[in-house]
Write a protein that holds these residues in place. Structure first.
Motif, PDB file in Angstrom:
ATOM      1  N   SER A   1       0.798  -1.262  -0.167  1.00 21.26           N
ATOM      2  CA  SER A   1      -0.125   0.123  -0.082  1.00 21.26           C
ATOM      3  C   SER A   1       0.787   1.285  -0.007  1.00 21.26           C
ATOM      4  CB  SER A   1      -0.949   0.122   1.299  1.00 21.26           C
ATOM      5  OG  SER A   1      -1.884  -1.200   1.245  1.00 21.26           O
ATOM      6  N   LEU A   2       0.392   2.182  -0.788  1.00 22.62           N
ATOM      7  CA  LEU A   2       1.400   3.292  -0.940  1.00 22.62           C
ATOM      8  C   LEU A   2       0.230   4.572  -0.887  1.00 22.62           C
ATOM      9  CD1 LEU A   2       4.205   4.150  -1.508  1.00 22.62           C
ATOM     10  CD2 LEU A   2       3.444   4.490  -3.790  1.00 22.62           C
ATOM     11  N   ARG A   3       0.743   5.599  -0.084  1.00 22.37           N
ATOM     12  CA  ARG A   3      -0.330   6.875   0.166  1.00 22.37           C
ATOM     13  C   ARG A   3      -0.011   7.795  -1.047  1.00 22.37           C
ATOM     14  NH1 ARG A   3      -3.436   8.556   3.624  1.00 22.37           N
ATOM     15  NH2 ARG A   3      -2.945   6.863   5.406  1.00 22.37           N
ATOM     16  N   HIS A   4      -1.149   8.104  -1.777  1.00 17.25           N
ATOM     17  CA  HIS A   4      -0.995   9.220  -2.743  1.00 17.25           C
ATOM     18  C   HIS A   4      -2.235  10.378  -2.160  1.00 17.25           C
ATOM     19  CE1 HIS A   4      -0.971  11.404  -6.334  1.00 17.25           C
ATOM     20  NE2 HIS A   4      -2.114  10.898  -6.856  1.00 17.25           N
ATOM     21  N   ARG A   5      -1.743  11.654  -1.776  1.00 18.57           N
ATOM     22  CA  ARG A   5      -2.397  12.501  -1.435  1.00 18.57           C
ATOM     23  C   ARG A   5      -3.535  12.119  -0.156  1.00 18.57           C
ATOM     24  NH1 ARG A   5      -4.700  15.868  -6.978  1.00 18.57           N
ATOM     25  NH2 ARG A   5      -2.366  16.697  -7.489  1.00 18.57           N
ATOM     26  N   ASN A   6      -4.758  11.818  -0.593  1.00 15.41           N
ATOM     27  CA  ASN A   6      -5.668  11.724   0.575  1.00 15.41           C
ATOM     28  C   ASN A   6      -6.281  10.134   0.511  1.00 15.41           C
ATOM     29  OD1 ASN A   6      -5.633  14.287   1.822  1.00 15.41           O
ATOM     30  ND2 ASN A   6      -7.318  14.906   0.654  1.00 15.41           N
ATOM     31  N   SER A   7      -5.407   9.340  -0.495  1.00 11.03           N
ATOM     32  CA  SER A   7      -6.084   7.957  -0.809  1.00 11.03           C
ATOM     33  C   SER A   7      -4.788   7.096  -0.388  1.00 11.03           C
ATOM     34  CB  SER A   7      -6.308   7.916  -2.097  1.00 11.03           C
ATOM     35  OG  SER A   7      -7.574   8.757  -2.511  1.00 11.03           O
ATOM     36  N   VAL A   8      -5.254   5.740  -0.210  1.00 15.18           N
ATOM     37  CA  VAL A   8      -4.150   4.715  -0.159  1.00 15.18           C
ATOM     38  C   VAL A   8      -4.357   3.810  -1.304  1.00 15.18           C
ATOM     39  CG1 VAL A   8      -3.133   2.827   1.236  1.00 15.18           C
ATOM     40  CG2 VAL A   8      -4.094   5.098   2.400  1.00 15.18           C
ATOM     41  N   LEU A   9      -3.226   3.581  -1.993  1.00 14.90           N
ATOM     42  CA  LEU A   9      -3.358   2.973  -3.339  1.00 14.90           C
ATOM     43  C   LEU A   9      -2.816   1.171  -2.944  1.00 14.90           C
ATOM     44  CD1 LEU A   9      -2.202   5.395  -5.711  1.00 14.90           C
ATOM     45  CD2 LEU A   9      -4.574   4.823  -5.025  1.00 14.90           C
ATOM     46  N   HIS A  10      -3.463   0.239  -3.341  1.00 17.76           N
ATOM     47  CA  HIS A  10      -3.342  -0.928  -3.018  1.00 17.76           C
ATOM     48  C   HIS A  10      -2.767  -1.832  -4.271  1.00 17.76           C
ATOM     49  CE1 HIS A  10      -4.913  -0.276   0.850  1.00 17.76           C
ATOM     50  NE2 HIS A  10      -5.983   0.135   0.249  1.00 17.76           N
ATOM     51  N   SER A  11      -1.754  -2.757  -4.273  1.00 16.75           N
ATOM     52  CA  SER A  11      -1.212  -3.457  -5.166  1.00 16.75           C
ATOM     53  C   SER A  11      -0.929  -4.873  -4.709  1.00 16.75           C
ATOM     54  CB  SER A  11      -0.236  -2.838  -6.003  1.00 16.75           C
ATOM     55  OG  SER A  11      -0.320  -1.730  -6.497  1.00 16.75           O
TER      56      SER A  11
END
Length: 332
Positions: A307-317
């Motif tokens: 998981s990586l934070r981008h602005r106000n979101s957390v993106l999952h791979s």
């Protein structure tokens, strides 16, 4: 002082992020980090463990890869591929190129050891250097390469998200704002060595290279011109703070927590929608956002997603371990 990289419309259209890790380019950055005194809290355990493993041949390579400054380009090509294949390409470097590269290096570093003067003409000495390059990779990167690959993949997911939401401009603006500034049509890269230069891409495009060991921005004046930048600056992996563990040792304990219907659904959803946010994950998996966040935390602790934070979101791979689990009968 800065490098000013001048873009044309064609260059903007051909701006991209490296599609996979570049083992020997990353090795040069790791070699520089090994000899640097920066980031003691994050890198000292790794440095201590690595230095204890260095062979005499590996130390030869370090002579040509200082903490700051110029190094011979033939040793660290910015190429994607298996490290064995890339090492073989280095061994096959034409002697004329070796000679020219070493002359350029000596111009920037007049105090190079005497043996470097004979490197282009002494086949056995050159073979020792190539052996040292292999040893250095095994020592600095080998024990952590799978984890590094996962982390770099997560960073590429973030860059893809930036391209989707803001185009090339957002990528140029946000990839490394501490060291790079987009002043259209010029990308200004701050240089610690005082270099001041204009680079014209001339329609050949531009390449971003995420790196585990880069701490600033490093320009490689090749074709295409590339800039290495720190991958996932807000979420560094833990592997560098401890010495390497046995294969599988750090990953196995959390897998049993995944033997449940809802978490399997969440994991499958992430696999089918790489780079999805927690909100998107919740909607696609049919769970509440709080539940999606909780399940993602468990999956992340088990090493199945990144998981990586981008602005106000957390993106999952998905990680390779997560994919392997889904590809087994028990995982489906």
């Amino acid at each position: 002082m800065v490098y000013r990289i001048h873009f044309t419309v064609q260059d903007l259209a051909r701006t991209r992020v490296a599609e996979a890790p570049m083992p020997l380019h990353e090795l040069e950055l790791a070699a520089r980090a090994l000899q640097s005194r920066s980031q003691p809290a994050r890198l000292d355990a790794w440095r201590h463990h690595a230095r204890a493993q260095l062979s005499a041949q590996a130390r030869m390579v370090l002579t040509l890869m200082p903490a700051v400054g110029y190094s011979p380009g033939f040793l660290s090509p910015t190429k994607v591929g298996a490290v064995e294949d890339l090492l073989e390409q280095v061994r096959s470097t034409p002697r004329e190129r070796v000679r020219a590269s070493l002359l350029e290096t000596a111009h920037h570093h007049p105090s190079l050891p005497e043996w470097t003067r004979h490197l282009a003409d002494d086949a056995s000495l050159f073979a020792e250097l190539c052996t040292g390059l292999s040893h250095l990779h095994a020592c600095l990167l080998g024990p952590h390469w799978d984890q590094f690959t996962e982390h770099l993949a997560a960073d590429r997911t973030l860059r893809l998200q930036q391209l989707l939401t803001g185009g090339v401009e957002q990528l140029l603006t946000q990839a490394n704002p501490q060291w790079m500034r987009w002043n259209p049509p010029v990308l200004e890269v701050r240089m610690v060595n005082g270099a001041d230069r204009d680079l014209y891409l001339e329609g050949e495009g531009f390449l971003f290279i995420p790196s585990m060991f880069c701490t600033r921005a490093i320009v490689t004046d090749g074709r295409p011109v590339s800039v290495s930048y720190p991958a996932g600056q807000d979420q560094r992996p833990r592997e560098l703070t401890t010495s390497a563990s046995a294969p599988g040792q750090a990953r196995a304990p959390g897998v049993s927590t995944l033997l449940g219907r809802t978490r399997t659904t969440v994991l499958t959803t992430i696999a089918e929608h790489q780079g999805c946010s927690t909100k998107e994950l919740a909607a696609r998996a049919g769970v509440a956002p709080a539940s999606a966040s909780e399940h993602a935390s468990v999956l992340r602790e088990a090493g199945l997603i990144h998981s990586l934070r981008h602005r106000n979101s957390v993106l999952h791979s998905l990680t390779p371990l997560g994919l392997a689990l889904l590809n087994t009968p028990e995982g489906g």
